[in-house]
Design a protein around this motif. Sequence first.
Motif, short mmCIF file in Angstrom:
data_model
loop_
_atom_site.label_atom_id
_atom_site.label_comp_id
_atom_site.label_asym_id
_atom_site.label_seq_id
_atom_site.Cartn_x
_atom_site.Cartn_y
_atom_site.Cartn_z
N LEU A 12 0.83 -1.20 0.00
CA LEU A 12 0.00 0.00 0.00
C LEU A 12 0.87 1.25 0.00
O LEU A 12 1.92 1.29 0.63
CB LEU A 12 -0.90 0.01 1.25
N VAL A 13 0.37 2.26 -0.68
CA VAL A 13 1.04 3.56 -0.64
C VAL A 13 -0.01 4.60 -0.26
O VAL A 13 -1.23 4.35 -0.35
CB VAL A 13 1.69 3.92 -2.00
N ALA A 14 0.46 5.75 0.17
CA ALA A 14 -0.44 6.77 0.70
C ALA A 14 -1.51 7.18 -0.30
O ALA A 14 -2.68 7.40 0.08
CB ALA A 14 0.36 7.99 1.13
N VAL A 15 -1.15 7.27 -1.57
CA VAL A 15 -2.10 7.74 -2.56
C VAL A 15 -3.27 6.76 -2.72
O VAL A 15 -4.38 7.16 -3.12
CB VAL A 15 -1.39 7.96 -3.91
N ASP A 16 -3.05 5.48 -2.38
CA ASP A 16 -4.12 4.49 -2.50
C ASP A 16 -5.22 4.71 -1.45
O ASP A 16 -6.38 4.38 -1.69
CB ASP A 16 -3.56 3.06 -2.33
N ILE A 17 -4.82 5.25 -0.30
CA ILE A 17 -5.80 5.40 0.80
C ILE A 17 -5.79 6.84 1.30
O ILE A 17 -5.94 7.10 2.50
CB ILE A 17 -5.46 4.43 1.95
N ILE A 18 -5.58 7.76 0.37
CA ILE A 18 -5.41 9.16 0.76
C ILE A 18 -6.63 9.71 1.51
O ILE A 18 -6.49 10.46 2.49
CB ILE A 18 -5.09 10.02 -0.49
N GLU A 19 -7.83 9.33 1.11
CA GLU A 19 -9.04 9.83 1.78
C GLU A 19 -9.14 9.30 3.20
O GLU A 19 -9.48 10.03 4.14
CB GLU A 19 -10.29 9.43 0.99
N GLN A 20 -8.83 8.00 3.38
CA GLN A 20 -8.88 7.40 4.71
C GLN A 20 -7.83 8.03 5.63
O GLN A 20 -8.08 8.25 6.81
CB GLN A 20 -8.65 5.89 4.62
N LEU A 21 -6.66 8.32 5.09
CA LEU A 21 -5.61 8.93 5.91
C LEU A 21 -6.04 10.32 6.36
O LEU A 21 -5.75 10.73 7.51
CB LEU A 21 -4.30 9.01 5.11
N HIS A 22 -6.67 11.07 5.46
CA HIS A 22 -7.09 12.43 5.81
C HIS A 22 -8.15 12.44 6.92
O HIS A 22 -8.28 13.44 7.63
CB HIS A 22 -7.65 13.14 4.57
N ARG A 23 -8.85 11.33 7.14
CA ARG A 23 -9.86 11.29 8.21
C ARG A 23 -9.19 11.30 9.58
O ARG A 23 -9.81 11.65 10.58
CB ARG A 23 -10.73 10.04 8.05
N GLN A 24 -7.92 10.89 9.62
CA GLN A 24 -7.09 11.02 10.82
C GLN A 24 -7.64 10.25 12.02
O GLN A 24 -7.61 10.73 13.15
CB GLN A 24 -6.91 12.50 11.19
N PHE A 25 -8.17 9.05 11.80
CA PHE A 25 -8.61 8.25 12.94
C PHE A 25 -7.46 7.44 13.52
O PHE A 25 -7.59 6.85 14.61
CB PHE A 25 -9.77 7.32 12.53
N ALA A 26 -6.32 7.43 12.82
CA ALA A 26 -5.11 6.80 13.35
C ALA A 26 -3.92 7.53 12.75
O ALA A 26 -3.93 7.86 11.56
CB ALA A 26 -5.07 5.32 12.99
N ILE A 27 -2.89 7.79 13.58
CA ILE A 27 -1.74 8.53 13.07
C ILE A 27 -0.44 7.89 13.58
O ILE A 27 -0.41 7.23 14.63
CB ILE A 27 -1.77 10.02 13.50
#
Length: 532
Positions: A12-27
């Motif tokens: 996985l790379v960030a661009v694949d899950i960019i929307e989920q990362l932006h939700r910031q439920f885990a960092i």
Amino acid sequence: TDEIMQQEIRPLVAVDIIEQLHRQFAILSGGRGKDGAPIITFPEFAGFSDIPDEDFLNVVTYLTSIPSLEAASIGFIIIIDRRRDKWSAVKASLTRIAGAFPGNLQLVFVLRPSRFIQRTIADIGIKLYRDDFKMKVPIIMLNSVSDLHGYIDKSQLTRELGGTLEYGHSQWIHHRTAIENFAMTVKTTAQMLQTFGTDLAETELPNDVQCTEDLLSAHTDHHSKLKDELKLAVKQGATLLTCIREPVTRSANSKLSPDELENVATVERLLAQLDETEKAFDQFWTKHHLKLEQCLQLRHFEHDFREIKLALDNLMEAQVGFTDIGDSVTRVEHLLGEQKQLEEKGQEPLEKAQSLALHGEQLIQNNHYAVDSIRPKCVELRRICDDFTNETKKKYDILGKSLELHKQLDKASQWCEAGIYLLASQAVDKCQSQEGAETALVEIEKFLVTAKEHQLSNPKEFYNQFDMILTPEIKANAQRILKKLEDVQEMFDKRHVSLKKLAAKQTRPVQPVAPHPESSPKRASPKITRPA
């Protein structure tokens, strides 16, 4: 199939899950535990229980893939911040993490709900449901961030957790996508270079000048474009490195987090890979470019060789066809002029042949790959030049001999004619007196002195000297003149004897013979013939 499998196993790379990362439920803030364990924080998130399992698993899997293998092997520390939530949220979070966390866990910290009732419920719940969470690691319930500071240093915690660690989620996502894009650029560039290198290695060398020039131009253009791609990739990596180090550059008191230091190391490693790839490619290109240039040199050499060889063959053909050696002085002199013209005509192709042979030897000295093809051609060029030069010298020698022969024959013939004329011009009546006889005798002896200058050598020496050019026609002409010389000499001998007798005042008169220029003394009429 290979492409599908590669897509399936691609991390996985960030661009694949960019929307989920932006939700910031885990960092992954970049903080570390005291033993270097990476810290993953689950901040307060109202809709945590509504996050689809796939999204949750993708984000957590991605976050656990970022730290180095060395750091990940220590085990992850999880901080779950549920201070404003209920016990049900704590329970749901622990259950989900326990069932789906892909990494090696070391410790779980829970900042329990701050409200009294929820805190009490949480205390009871954790005791009742601990076994249900199926976690083999300690779950530590904390009342406040102050309690958390007892386990983890403030410098490794974000401001939300009462720490001093600078963390901006948008910037973190930007760095992650930039690093992964750069890694993909490095990989793609390396693949392009490898593909180009394979194409170059499998390229068959053309057999003519034009195709070789076209291939060299095409490969050189492609090489230049790839070098530009490399420069852009290096520039991209250098810019990214500057961005990651920007906090330290901006403030001397700032320090990069362990994750940021790993990012720096990752980019530096990618830049090093890029540098190694470029060096390997440059070495290969240098060899390939040299081979193409040598191929072009060879094709030019072969083209020039064919042209010069044709000119030399025509020259040799003309030389070989030049067989006439002349039948007179005038003819031989004309032939010498023609030979001179042929020699001058051959000067330019001979010089070109020598120059090309020298160029070929220089190619050999410069370690040209086609030595076995170049050397025989150089040898052949020099051989043809030597053959033409030797044949020209031989022709000059033959024509020189021929000229000398015909000049000698002409002189001998002229001497015979002059002698016959002298004998015919002596008046018979004047020779009857002692004084007339003596005068005639002096004329004859004086003329005979010139015999050595104008007569031919004896027949044996003559034939030995000119044997190489004696054609049947020339031999017949020489024999005729030799016979004429013999006849004239005999006539002079007889006249000399007769005049000596008269000069000695012998009583019986001597009747001299006056032969016709074309007649032989042996067949001369006994009658006295006066000269015209």
